[in-house]
Design an enzyme around this catalytic site. Structure first.
Site, PDB file in Angstrom:
ATOM      1  N   ASP A  80      -5.205   2.355  -1.444  1.00 55.20           N
ATOM      2  CA  ASP A  80      -5.201   1.124  -0.659  1.00 55.20           C
ATOM      3  C   ASP A  80      -5.069   1.575   0.793  1.00 55.20           C
ATOM      4  OD1 ASP A  80      -5.202  -1.395   0.345  1.00 55.20           O
ATOM      5  OD2 ASP A  80      -3.659  -2.199  -0.979  1.00 55.20           O
TER       6      ASP A  80
HETATM    7  C1  BGC Z   1      -5.427  -4.567   1.076  1.00 57.66           C
HETATM    8  C2  BGC Z   1      -6.642  -4.305   0.189  1.00 57.66           C
HETATM    9  C3  BGC Z   1      -7.870  -4.268   1.031  1.00 57.66           C
HETATM   10  C4  BGC Z   1      -7.723  -3.211   2.093  1.00 57.66           C
HETATM   11  C5  BGC Z   1      -8.913  -3.088   3.027  1.00 57.66           C
HETATM   12  C6  BGC Z   1      -5.356  -3.610   2.230  1.00 57.66           C
HETATM   13  O1  BGC Z   1      -4.368  -3.984   3.138  1.00 57.66           O
HETATM   14  O2  BGC Z   1      -4.258  -4.477   0.321  1.00 57.66           O
HETATM   15  O3  BGC Z   1      -6.743  -5.291  -0.794  1.00 57.66           O
HETATM   16  O4  BGC Z   1      -8.993  -4.023   0.224  1.00 57.66           O
HETATM   17  O5  BGC Z   1      -6.593  -3.542   2.903  1.00 57.66           O
HETATM   18  O6  BGC Z   1      -8.995  -4.178   3.858  1.00 57.66           O
END
Ligand code: BGC
Length: 759
Positions: free
Chosen positions: A230
């Protein structure tokens, strides 16, 4: 590109080049390597729209205009795999047209508490439903040659301290609830990537959790794709490489790449582990490059029409007293509430789509009837605006039927924080109250990402749940309110009466950096059912403008082995006057179990479309997993032989048909005894009686059982609860030593193994 070729490229790279491929160039792209002809691919957020950043911008929030489809909270209510797949296909096509190789989503995390700020991005409180919805989404996207990223693996069930909190979950619960939500989707839909979560599990960050990313995901479930972090979830990068974390996003501007190089040089990291990771990164890059359809084009109007159709099929009719809905267009109708003009249709954070236009109920009502409108409240303010309130009440007085559009404003729920309570803004509640005082025909239409308390539930004749239904929700809700579409959504989660009823209440969101999942497997309806607790709306609940009759449940056998497939059929008939769709739900109840199990668990669902008067046979296939629980003694799924009830219904609380099957187990787990096993346990096992019977007869608990019935009962109760090691004290015979009892326990365990083979 075939494996041998990728392997050749890996071998041709220097250590530094390999390390550099392990992280992104920026927020959304993989890296280039100077002098090497390795393509670059782009990833973008989903999961209910394409959130592609403009190539020319460095602002991660500057995104192209795209279509916002219903968020997962709404989508799950469709209980319709085909529909979800269709949406996935449209998203995949948008990605192809825009040169995006991987769409980040869907999210399969479990809705443990109604408070999780990101519940709107997740499907359900039930792992079976969540995993099947996720699988359908992935299949749709990937059928267009675009990869999915199933997220957030795992146990990311809250936003509070999401980057550091440690989820403490017992193994059975982890397997049955939190991992199950991912497992089927991984095995069935084979996502190209899985995104690890930010949080820790039992003290270890997911991004460097070998048990999670390699032992379970790859070795047990057979995942062959890439694990991406993530965004910003990396803690110790070399440890992550060893654990199976392939791609770090966004890149750390080379900082962590350097750490990888150092770790290989100083022997902390085996280069072979790095090679595996680089192989998977290249595999994804080449997949994306080779699957690219340069001629793809997406059609905004077509996708908007699809978003409208899907949104309508997700809407849940919670209450419809005196058949107030569909609206009678001959009556004077008023739409009240700012959401009728500016609906809340998506959540905040990384899934936020930059839309071009939003369909409003106020505008689309014109397709059906003459409707008056009053704003009633200001969405962004939590205090009553007296002028707007009186105007709305006056309009309600003059109207025959009032539809109030209400729900949660952006500020109440979003990625990044959890809600503090389940209440709606006070100004909206006051409006609903006042309108109900002057008009008896009130329908409340809700836009929210998660359950809310509904103090108006008895006063309003109609309640309709839209969740966050995407940019076409205004049109879709009119299709339902005016009867063009017969509502068929069912809740994918329970609406408790109040927050403190929720099983995670005492432990959410935890203490300091730890959150204990003390409610265990009793999440959502598993808990409310077991406690026989009243709730506001049950899991699986949702009404229609027609009625369905269930009959003729049939099982393919009365007795099966746990390796067999049981076929269950039931007939569903539309007995009303309108065409409609029904989400038929199948639950399994274990008739007798030696472990604590929920009353029933969802193990099948099918959405059927029935014309008025039509009936159809609905078929379910149940395999071992439908009956099994996760047994921590053997670390595997286990079916305890015995009777199981198959319950088929229109909701978890409205079971219409049931039948029983006896399931035999191929491998019975032998009972296991030790010095703490109880007298009662040993004597209730036939072989135990043979081995221990004689000395058990000598046990003297200090009661004269010959004296009277009560004394005899007390003696039996005490005996049943006495551990074997205590016999040394309670048998007045010097031959009964601890050593003797240990030997007898060994004999007993051998007999138990033999016995299990015979059963
Ligand atoms: C989120 C993800 C997301 C990623 C990219 C993170 O903060 O938890 O779900 O895909 O950011 O934006």
């Amino acid at each position: 590109m075939d494996k041998a070729k990728i392997q050749k490229i890996v071998s041709s790279l220097t250590l530094e080049e390999k390390a550099s491929l392990c992280s992104g160039a920026d927020f959304w792209h993989t890296k280039q390597i100077e002098g090497k002809d390795i393509p670059v691919i782009m990833v973008s957020d989903g999961p209910h729209g394409l959130r592609k950043m403009y190539e020319s911008s460095i602002d991660p929030n500057a995104c192209i205009k795209a279509v916002c489809f219903p968020a997962a909270c709404a989508l799950a209510c469709s209980y319709d795999r085909e529909l979800v797949q269709e949406m996935g296909k449209a998203l995949g096509n948008e990605c192809q047209s825009e040169g995006v190789a991987v769409l980040l989503g869907p999210g399969a995390n479990i809705k443990r508490s109604p408070l999780c700020g990101r519940n709107f991005e997740y499907f359900s409180e039930d792992p079976y439903l969540a995993s099947h919805m996720a699988a359908a989404h992935i299949k749709g996207v990937q059928s267009m040659g675009v990869g999915s990223s199933l997220k957030h693996f795992a146990a990311n069930n809250q936003e509070t301290r999401r980057l550091s909190v440690s989820a403490e979950i017992d193994e059975r619960t982890f397997r049955e609830i939190y991992l199950s939500a991912f497992e089927y989707a991984v095995k069935e839909a084979k996502p190209q990537t899985v995104m690890c979560s930010y949080n820790k599990i039992a003290g270890e960050y997911s991004s460097q959790n070998k048990r999670l990313l390699t032992d379970i995901l790859r070795d047990e479930w057979g995942f062959e794709g890439l694990v991406v972090s993530d965004w910003g979830a990396v803690d110790d990068r070399p440890k992550g490489i060893k654990a199976g974390l392939d791609l770090e996003m966004p890149g750390s501007m080379g900082k962590n790449d350097k750490r990888i190089v150092e770790a290989v040089k100083n022997g902390e990291l085996d280069e072979a582990d790095l090679d595996k990771v680089v192989f998977r990164v290249l595999d994804l890059i080449y997949k994306g490059d080779e699957n690219r359809q340069y001629a793809a084009k997406w059609d905004k109007d077509k996708d908007r029409a699809l978003a409208r159709k899907i949104a309508a099929d997700c809407i849940v009719l919670l209450k419809n007293e005196k058949k107030l809905l569909p609206l009678d267009t001959k009556k004077k109708i008023a739409f009240i509430g700012e959401f009728a003009d500016k609906p809340r249709f998506q959540g905040g954070g990384s899934s936020h789509i930059n839309v071009e236009q939003v369909a409003t109920a106020h505008e689309y009502s014109k397709e059906y009837a003459q409707v008056s409108y009053a704003q009633g409240y200001i969405t962004s303010e939590d205090k009553t605006d007296d002028a707007l309130l009186s105007e709305a009440v006056k309009l309600a007085e003059e109207s025959d039927t009032v539809v109030i559009f209400a729900g949660l404003p952006d500020a109440f729920e979003s990625e990044g924080f959890d809600r503090a309570h389940m209440r709606m803004p006070a100004c909206q509640l006051e409006l609903i109250d006042k309108v109900c005082e002057v008009n008896k025909n009130v329908v409340v239409v809700l836009h929210n990402g998660a359950p809310i308390e509904m103090p108006f539930a008895d006063k309003a004749k109609g309640i309709v749940e839209c969740y966050l239904g995407g940019e076409m929700i205004g049109a879709a809700i009119c299709d339902v309110l005016f009867g063009k579409v017969n509502p068929s959504g069912k809740l994918a989660e329970t609406f408790p009466i109040k927050l403190s009823d929720n099983p995670s209440y005492l432990n959410f969101p935890g203490e300091g950096d730890t959150v204990k999942y003390n409610e265990g497997i009793f999440v959502g309806y598993r808990y409310y059912d077991k406690k026989d607790m009243p709730v506001l709306f049950q899991f699986g609940h949702g009404l229609s403008y027609t009625e369905f009759e269930y009959s003729d449940i049939t099982l393919s056998a009365d007795e099966i082995k746990d390796s067999d497939i049981l076929t269950v059929t039931v007939t569903v008939k539309n007995t009303g006057k309108r065409d409609g769709k029904e989400a038929v739900q199948l639950y399994v109840h274990d008739g007798h179990s030696s472990v604590i199990r929920p009353e029933k668990e969802l193990k099948g669902f099918e959405k059927v479309s029935l014309k008025a008067g039509q009936s159809k046979k609905v078929v379910f296939k149940l395999d071992k997993r439908a009956f099994a629980y996760y047994n921590t003694q053997i670390n595997d799924w286990y079916v305890e032989y015995g009777q199981f009830d198959i319950l088929i219904g229109s909701s978890s609380a409205d079971i219409r048909q049931s039948a029983s099957v006896f399931v035999e187990t191929d491998n019975v787990i032998p009972m296991h005894f030790d010095l703490d096993s109880l007298g009662g346990e040993v004597m209730s096992f036939p072989e135990g009686k043979k081995i221990f019977g004689e000395i058990m007869g000598l046990v003297n608990m200090g009661f004269d059982s010959a004296q009277n019935d009560e004394a005899a009962q007390a003696a039996t109760a005490m005996f049943n609860d006495m551990p074997l090691h205590a016999m040394v004290s309670f048998v007045n015979d010097e031959r009964i030593t601890r050593e003797l009892i240990e030997n007898m326990v060994d004999e007993l365990n051998k007999a138990a193994v033999e016995y299990a083979k015979k059963v």
